[in-house]
Write an enzyme that holds these catalytic residues in place. Structure first.
Site, PDB file in Angstrom:
ATOM      1  N   LYS A   1      -7.395  -2.671   3.553  1.00 56.60           N
ATOM      2  CA  LYS A   1      -6.177  -2.042   3.916  1.00 56.60           C
ATOM      3  C   LYS A   1      -5.698  -2.653   5.327  1.00 56.60           C
ATOM      4  O   LYS A   1      -6.468  -2.605   6.134  1.00 56.60           O
ATOM      5  CB  LYS A   1      -6.064  -0.711   3.584  1.00 56.60           C
ATOM      6  CG  LYS A   1      -7.195  -0.018   4.310  1.00 56.60           C
ATOM      7  CD  LYS A   1      -7.411   1.469   4.278  1.00 56.60           C
ATOM      8  CE  LYS A   1      -8.579   2.049   4.762  1.00 56.60           C
ATOM      9  NZ  LYS A   1      -8.755   3.321   4.550  1.00 56.60           N
TER      10      LYS A   1
ATOM     11  N   LYS B   1       0.920  -1.130  -0.145  1.00 57.56           N
ATOM     12  CA  LYS B   1      -0.073  -0.026   0.021  1.00 57.56           C
ATOM     13  C   LYS B   1       0.945   1.160   0.009  1.00 57.56           C
ATOM     14  O   LYS B   1       1.704   1.554   0.964  1.00 57.56           O
ATOM     15  CB  LYS B   1      -1.065   0.082   1.410  1.00 57.56           C
ATOM     16  CG  LYS B   1      -1.893   1.267   1.145  1.00 57.56           C
ATOM     17  CD  LYS B   1      -2.813   0.981   2.361  1.00 57.56           C
ATOM     18  CE  LYS B   1      -3.924   2.377   2.346  1.00 57.56           C
ATOM     19  NZ  LYS B   1      -3.709   3.512   2.089  1.00 57.56           N
TER      20      LYS B   1
ATOM     21  N   ARG C   1      -4.204   8.306  -5.571  1.00 57.39           N
ATOM     22  CA  ARG C   1      -4.985   7.478  -6.563  1.00 57.39           C
ATOM     23  C   ARG C   1      -4.872   8.318  -7.786  1.00 57.39           C
ATOM     24  O   ARG C   1      -5.413   9.485  -7.824  1.00 57.39           O
ATOM     25  CB  ARG C   1      -6.297   7.377  -6.031  1.00 57.39           C
ATOM     26  CG  ARG C   1      -7.091   6.372  -6.621  1.00 57.39           C
ATOM     27  CD  ARG C   1      -7.101   5.110  -6.042  1.00 57.39           C
ATOM     28  NE  ARG C   1      -7.765   4.128  -6.363  1.00 57.39           N
ATOM     29  CZ  ARG C   1      -8.781   3.386  -5.945  1.00 57.39           C
ATOM     30  NH1 ARG C   1      -9.093   3.449  -4.648  1.00 57.39           N
ATOM     31  NH2 ARG C   1      -9.368   2.399  -6.440  1.00 57.39           N
TER      32      ARG C   1
HETATM   33  P1  AMP Z   1      -7.307   4.775   2.256  1.00 57.39           P
HETATM   34  O1  AMP Z   1      -7.084   6.114   1.702  1.00 57.39           O
HETATM   35  O2  AMP Z   1      -6.663   4.936   3.550  1.00 57.39           O
HETATM   36  O3  AMP Z   1      -8.818   4.504   2.462  1.00 57.39           O
HETATM   37  O4  AMP Z   1      -6.834   3.642   1.418  1.00 57.39           O
HETATM   38  C1  AMP Z   1      -7.069   3.200   0.203  1.00 57.39           C
HETATM   39  C2  AMP Z   1      -5.895   3.932  -0.909  1.00 57.39           C
HETATM   40  O5  AMP Z   1      -4.925   3.330  -0.792  1.00 57.39           O
HETATM   41  C3  AMP Z   1      -6.615   3.972  -2.215  1.00 57.39           C
HETATM   42  O6  AMP Z   1      -7.542   4.790  -2.381  1.00 57.39           O
HETATM   43  C4  AMP Z   1      -5.298   4.090  -2.909  1.00 57.39           C
HETATM   44  O7  AMP Z   1      -5.069   5.564  -3.192  1.00 57.39           O
HETATM   45  C5  AMP Z   1      -4.136   3.526  -2.145  1.00 57.39           C
HETATM   46  N1  AMP Z   1      -3.500   2.588  -2.448  1.00 57.39           N
HETATM   47  C6  AMP Z   1      -1.824   2.413  -2.242  1.00 57.39           C
HETATM   48  N2  AMP Z   1      -1.579   1.173  -2.726  1.00 57.39           N
HETATM   49  C7  AMP Z   1      -2.524   0.473  -3.405  1.00 57.39           C
HETATM   50  C8  AMP Z   1      -2.924  -0.685  -3.973  1.00 57.39           C
HETATM   51  N3  AMP Z   1      -1.675  -1.564  -4.010  1.00 57.39           N
HETATM   52  N4  AMP Z   1      -3.978  -1.165  -4.105  1.00 57.39           N
HETATM   53  C9  AMP Z   1      -5.060  -0.274  -3.941  1.00 57.39           C
HETATM   54  N5  AMP Z   1      -5.105   1.084  -3.317  1.00 57.39           N
HETATM   55  C10 AMP Z   1      -3.588   1.492  -2.997  1.00 57.39           C
END
Ligand code: AMP
Length: 622
Positions: free
Chosen positions: A492, A320, A325
């Protein structure tokens, strides 16, 4: 349709809390309209002038609106601000001011829905020097044609704060209600007067029911033998089925409308298609390149075990990344880059545009990815906060590209010559792999593995963290891509201390050396009804630079001022760290964050975490 009649609907919507009632009010509004009007009405009732996927904004802040009101009401700015303070709503303020003025003047011209929409659209087009005063002129001209109630809603539309409680789910259900038959199971049907209606009854349920309803001759089908998609949507008012089938059909239709929205990101299109072409039309709607769709969101899990429980075994496990994004659209030699909020940032990321053109071997695709910024000197990852500087930058872009270069890490694909959202993630990833040419230093597939082993996941997580990334994502290999949903197809896992994403709802003018700056931020989480509940104040530990940035962002959003206290429109999302969560009677959420700190601005997010999340974190501390 006259705008005054739409105002009648707005009033009805505002006067009930019930989603069911709102749905049927909207369904009445949508029924019997021609295509053009229907499209506009769907947008306006959601407080929009443009479709969700269009990166256009009317560009009028509360401050400009006060100027427009000054022009049209004849009141001074001071009086307007006074009124605004007491109502807390510029829409209501406009209504009051114009109400008073109108007692002295006469005729108000008749406004139609189309006219209001056209005028507002035109205002958005003014750009460059002198555009602000042209915007003010146009809005005040429109307001001068409106009666006080109409003015209230025009102002609220412009400021994108309708206060109607109409969300996407309600609009979807209203489209369903307006353009598809009512589906009843036999028990509900008994209580309805359906004699005047065109009814389709399934043979399985018809016998007893018909005994009592001899007066009418419903069409009877053996439902089991009729393909649902072939039921003509406008032939029947009511379909009566047994309970299981009724449920099945209802969710089938609902899914069809939802699908339409998922691929088009435009409820206007969905409504018009449902009206004219029914289920088949909706299912036939296609994604379009350069029209961004909502990104699939991730649920949070606390342990690797819970991750596997949610997404199944084996799972795809990715790093992650701490980046931004980006939805990358490519058609032939044209590329566009969209943020999670669907803003078009192609201009800000010419490096990304170029890399996609060069290294993505497809003439038509939409890729989901994370942009990760790194230090050009030593290649180390730099946090999102720094990268976020590039998002809004309008000048010196080349310099930005050089100072804050990014690497593109694609992790999913949602379109390759056709939409792939219904395909399994494992298949989608294979397709993604097949079109990315990796011999370069700007675009590289995510670090990823497929495993069912907790130990493997654990060591990957350690690696990710030691490289300055955020943790890992675990993904269900068989799942489809659900735009806009936090369905648990990907989760996540962030082992670091949990943070909360909160919206700033208030602040205080600072004193002493820092006077002139807004500080002491009141932060809110969200409840189920979309209201913001306070969870504490973020007052200490802010640097001068942060205070300056906060002031620049919040000042245009001020909606109410009382001494040094201000209330702001809930638009700025921050990620807050804290020591712990305590119960507190002081704040409307019933919780208070102890020692909150500002981690970063979340420009990629539109909304706060829920009160449920706050409560869950509170519990998990013990
Ligand atoms: P959060 O913003 O904490 O809800 O985490 C989700 C976000 O992690 C997604 O919207 C992406 O922008 C980011 N992200 C980073 N790496 C990845 C990955 N390998 N797959 C999907 N999302 C990812």
């Amino acid at each position: 349709m006259d705008y005054k009649d739409l105002v009648g609907f707005y009033k009805k919507l505002g006067s009930t809390q019930s989603s069911l009632e709102k749905t049927s009010i909207l369904s009445d509004l949508f029924s019997g309209k021609d295509d053009r009007e229907l499209e506009i009405l769907v947008k306006l009732c959601m407080g929009r002038i443009f479709s969700a996927w269009k990166d256009e904004d009317i560009g009028i802040s509360s401050k400009l609106m006060v100027k427009a009101l000054k022009k049209v009401s004849g009141s001074g700015e001071k009086a307007i601000n006074q009124e605004w303070k007491s109502t807390g709503d510029l829409g209501k303020t406009a209504e009051n001011l114009l109400g008073r003025k109108r007692q002295q003047t006469f005729a108000v011209r008749k406004l139609t829905v189309e006219k209001v929409h056209e005028n507002l659209k035109a205002v958005a087009d003014f750009e460059g020097s002198g555009s602000q005063s042209r915007k003010i002129d146009n809005i005040s001209e429109l307001l001068s044609m409106a009666n006080p109630e109409e003015a209230k809603y025009i102002v609220r539309t412009v400021l994108r704060n309708m206060r109607l409680g109409v969300g996407e789910g309600i609009v979807r259900d209203a489209i369903l209600e307006a353009f598809f038959p009512i589906i009843l199971d036999i028990k509900d049907a008994m209580g309805e007067d359906i004699r005047e209606k065109d009814v389709l009854i399934d043979k399985k349920v018809s016998n007893d029911f018909l005994e009592e309803e001899k007066e009418f001759e419903p069409e009877i089908f053996n439902f089991g033998s009729v393909k649902i998609s072939e039921i003509e949507y406008d032939r029947f008012d009511v379909i009566i089925l047994d309970k299981t089938d009724a449920r099945k059909l209802y969710s089938y239709l609902k899914d069809a409308v939802q699908h339409g929205y998922d691929v088009t990101n435009d409820f206007g299109d969905v409504a018009v298609t449902a009206k004219n072409r029914g289920i088949k039309g909706l299912l036939g709607l296609e994604m379009k390149i350069f029209r961004p769709v909502n990104a699939m969101l991730a649920k949070k899990v606390d342990t690797i075990k819970e991750g596997f429980e949610t997404v199944g075994k084996p799972a795809g496990v990715d790093y992650k990344y701490d980046g931004m994004r980006a939805q990358l659209h490519k058609k032939d030699d044209e590329v566009k880059v969209f943020t999670r909020r669907l803003d078009d940032v192609t201009e800000q990321f010419p490096d990304v545009e170029k890399a996609v053109k060069e290294f993505v071997k497809s003439d038509e695709c939409i890729i989901d990815s994370e942009l990760v910024a790194y230090d050009p000197d030593d290649g180390s990852t730099v946090p999102f906060q720094k990268l976020s500087k590039r998002i809004k930058r309008k000048y010196d872009i080349d310099e930005m590209v050089e100072n804050i270069p990014v690497e593109i890490r694609p992790f999913d694909i949602i379109y390759l010559e056709k939409a792939l959202i219904k395909r399994k993630y494992s298949e989608r990833f294979e397709k993604l792999e097949s079109i990315i040419e990796e011999e370069n230093d700007v675009i590289r597939l995510v670090d990823r593995m497929v495993t069912d082993n907790e130990e493997d996941v654990n060591s990957m997580q350690q690696r990710s963290l030691s490289e300055g990334q955020e943790g890992i994502m675990m993904k269900n290999l068989d799942a489809e891509y659900k735009p806009g949903s936090r369905v648990g197809y990907m989760v996540k896992l962030k082992p670091v201390m949990e943070t909360l994403d909160l919206v700033i709802i208030g602040a205080e003018w600072s004193e002493g050396r820092r006077s002139g700056w807004l500080g002491s931020l009141t932060m809110g989480c969200k409840d189920d009804d979309g209201n913001y509940l306070e969870v504490g104040k973020l007052a200490t530990g802010l640097t001068d630079k942060q205070l300056e940035e906060i002031t620049n962002r919040l000042e245009p959003l001020i909606v109410e001022e009382d001494g040094r206290q201000v209330k702001v429109s809930p638009e700025v999302v921050v990620e807050a760290e804290f020591e712990e969560i305590q119960k507190s009677p002081t704040y409307t959420s019933g919780f208070a964050l102890r020692f909150p700190r500002l981690k970063r601005f979340r420009d990629d997010k539109e909304d706060a975490d829920s009160i449920e999340k706050v409560a869950r974190l509170y519990k998990s501390q013990n």
